[in-house]
Scaffold this active site. Structure first.
Site, PDB file in Angstrom:
ATOM      1  N   GLY A  52     -14.089 -30.564  54.961  1.00  0.00           N
ATOM      2  CA  GLY A  52     -12.764 -30.249  54.440  1.00  0.00           C
ATOM      3  C   GLY A  52     -12.724 -30.690  52.983  1.00  0.00           C
ATOM      4  O   GLY A  52     -13.212 -31.782  52.647  1.00  0.00           O
ATOM      5  N   ASP A 224     -10.273 -24.348  49.720  1.00  0.00           N
ATOM      6  CA  ASP A 224     -11.399 -25.137  49.206  1.00  0.00           C
ATOM      7  C   ASP A 224     -11.479 -25.091  47.690  1.00  0.00           C
ATOM      8  O   ASP A 224     -12.092 -25.945  47.061  1.00  0.00           O
ATOM      9  CB  ASP A 224     -12.703 -24.654  49.829  1.00  0.00           C
ATOM     10  CG  ASP A 224     -12.748 -25.078  51.287  1.00  0.00           C
ATOM     11  OD1 ASP A 224     -12.199 -24.340  52.125  1.00  0.00           O
ATOM     12  OD2 ASP A 224     -13.259 -26.170  51.572  1.00  0.00           O
TER      13      ASP A 224
HETATM   14  C1  LIG Z   1      -7.574 -29.154  53.552  1.00  0.00           C
HETATM   15  S1  LIG Z   1      -8.891 -28.375  53.864  1.00  0.00           S
HETATM   16  C2  LIG Z   1      -8.999 -26.708  53.567  1.00  0.00           C
HETATM   17  C3  LIG Z   1     -10.363 -26.297  53.781  1.00  0.00           C
HETATM   18  O1  LIG Z   1     -11.232 -27.273  53.267  1.00  0.00           O
HETATM   19  C4  LIG Z   1     -10.699 -25.995  55.215  1.00  0.00           C
HETATM   20  O2  LIG Z   1      -9.863 -25.062  55.774  1.00  0.00           O
HETATM   21  C5  LIG Z   1     -12.080 -25.512  55.214  1.00  0.00           C
HETATM   22  O3  LIG Z   1     -12.320 -24.372  54.932  1.00  0.00           O
HETATM   23  C6  LIG Z   1     -13.105 -26.526  55.450  1.00  0.00           C
HETATM   24  O4  LIG Z   1     -14.400 -26.007  55.576  1.00  0.00           O
HETATM   25  P1  LIG Z   1     -15.561 -26.927  56.111  1.00  0.00           P
HETATM   26  O5  LIG Z   1     -16.760 -26.016  56.035  1.00  0.00           O
HETATM   27  O6  LIG Z   1     -15.226 -27.330  57.504  1.00  0.00           O
HETATM   28  O7  LIG Z   1     -15.679 -28.101  55.172  1.00  0.00           O
END
Ligand SMILES: CSC[C@@H](O)[C@@H](O)C(=O)COP(=O)(O)O
Length: 328
Positions: A52, A224
């Site tokens: 995240g 992101d």
């Molecule tokens: C507040 S977090 C928003 C994004 O970081 C979340 O939805 C996401 O896409 C995270 O991806 P990840 O691959 O699990 O790190």
């Protein structure tokens, strides 16, 4: 009623350790992963112990602090941590802040703690500000995990949902399972159940059908990276949801702290993470496709602002004035 959220990132001052909830083990086990040095933190980010956008930024900052405490080569630590994941901008933003602190003879640990504290405040504000877009009785669709586990507390998209719930709104949440890593099924549903917020999981391909049936009132996702023109990079599948929401006239919100904003880069500058194809080709260690068949495994996609109703930040909501969907 407000209750404690999960706290995925804990700094232990006494032992100079970073303690992370091991997200690879959820929802079955709530275990902690201890980082004693920056290499442990780099591994934790790469292997998605912690994930995240805001959470990997905060963790990387503590990784830099561990390098400082251990007397490691700070430049080396910076580059190692920088190369863990490419898309979420918080990682680079937090590392640059730590590097700047170091170059100005300020403590990296103090900077990491400040980044952590700022995230707590921002996530709270996102919830307090954003909950007003949710009406009593709404069913909200979310994707991946933009919850407490993706931040330091509350989450981004889930903060909005959480605060609507705290303020007594009767809401239901539908969570995309989010293939292939299943953050929606494993993490988001876990968080919502923990909070006592009604939740159901769907396969990613079910969303359009539910929208057509009038079973979804709003979509809220995290981010992101958000560019200057408010193009949003988020978990793969977000763009498809945004197109579906537009077609079905359902408001589509992104919740994101301004630490996720990147006004320097253009779309072409941003690397979309491509993960191991095994994540797609295998389920529970068993191959699901014929030998020799390859897979795409892009981890993120790109959603233009024209498909977005508004971006909820800790400073207010950036509405898309051209969006004609009904807002609340
Ligand atoms: C507040 S977090 C928003 C994004 O970081 C979340 O939805 C996401 O896409 C995270 O991806 P990840 O691959 O699990 O790190």
């Amino acid at each position: 009623m407000e209750r404690d959220t999960l706290k995925p990132i804990i700094w232990d001052d006494k032992n100079s350790q970073l303690i992370l909830i091991d997200q690879r083990k959820l929802p079955h086990k709530l275990e902690y992963f201890i980082c004693n040095n920056y290499e442990d933190v780099a591994f934790a980010i790469e292997d998605m112990v912690v994930r995240g956008a805001p959470a990997i930024g905060i963790s990387a900052a503590y990784g830099m602090a561990l390098a400082e405490i251990k007397g490691d080569d700070i430049e080396k630590a910076y580059h190692r941590l920088k190369n863990t994941r490419p898309t979420a901008v918080n990682l680079f933003w937090a590392l640059d802040r730590c590097m700047k602190a170091y170059n100005n003879n300020r403590s990296i640990l103090s900077e990491a703690k400040l980044i952590h504290e700022e995230d707590r405040e921002a996530c709270k504000k996102i919830g307090e500000i954003g909950e007003r877009v949710i009406e009593d009785g709404d069913t909200i669709l979310t994707h991946c995990n933009a919850g407490a586990l993706a931040t330091s507390i509350y989450g981004t998209a889930l903060s909005v949902i959480r605060f609507a719930h705290y303020r007594g709104k009767n809401i239901k949440v539908i969570v995309d399972e989010t293939r292939p890593r299943l953050q929606g099924a494993k993490l988001t549903s876990f968080e919502l159940k923990y909070e006592g917020i009604p939740v159901k999981i769907i396969t990613d391909s079910t969303a359009g059908f539910l929208m057509k049936r009038g079973m979804i009132d709003k979509v809220i996702v995290g981010a992101d990276r958000v560019l200057r023109d408010y193009t949003v990079f988020n978990k793969i599948g977000t763009y498809s949801l945004a197109v579906l929401a537009k077609y079905h006239n359902i408001p589509f919100y992104v919740a994101s702290p301004t630490s996720t904003f990147d006004f320097e880069s253009s779309i072409e500058d941003v690397i979309i993470e491509e993960r191991d194809e095994k994540e797609v080709l295998y389920i529970d260690g068993r191959r699901i496709a014929p030998e020799g068949v390859k897979a795409y495994n892009y981890a993120f996609d790109i959603t233009p602002f024209e498909l977005i109703t508004g971006i909820i930040t800790e400073k207010g909501i950036i509405y898309n004035e051209k969006d004609k969907r009904i807002r609340t």
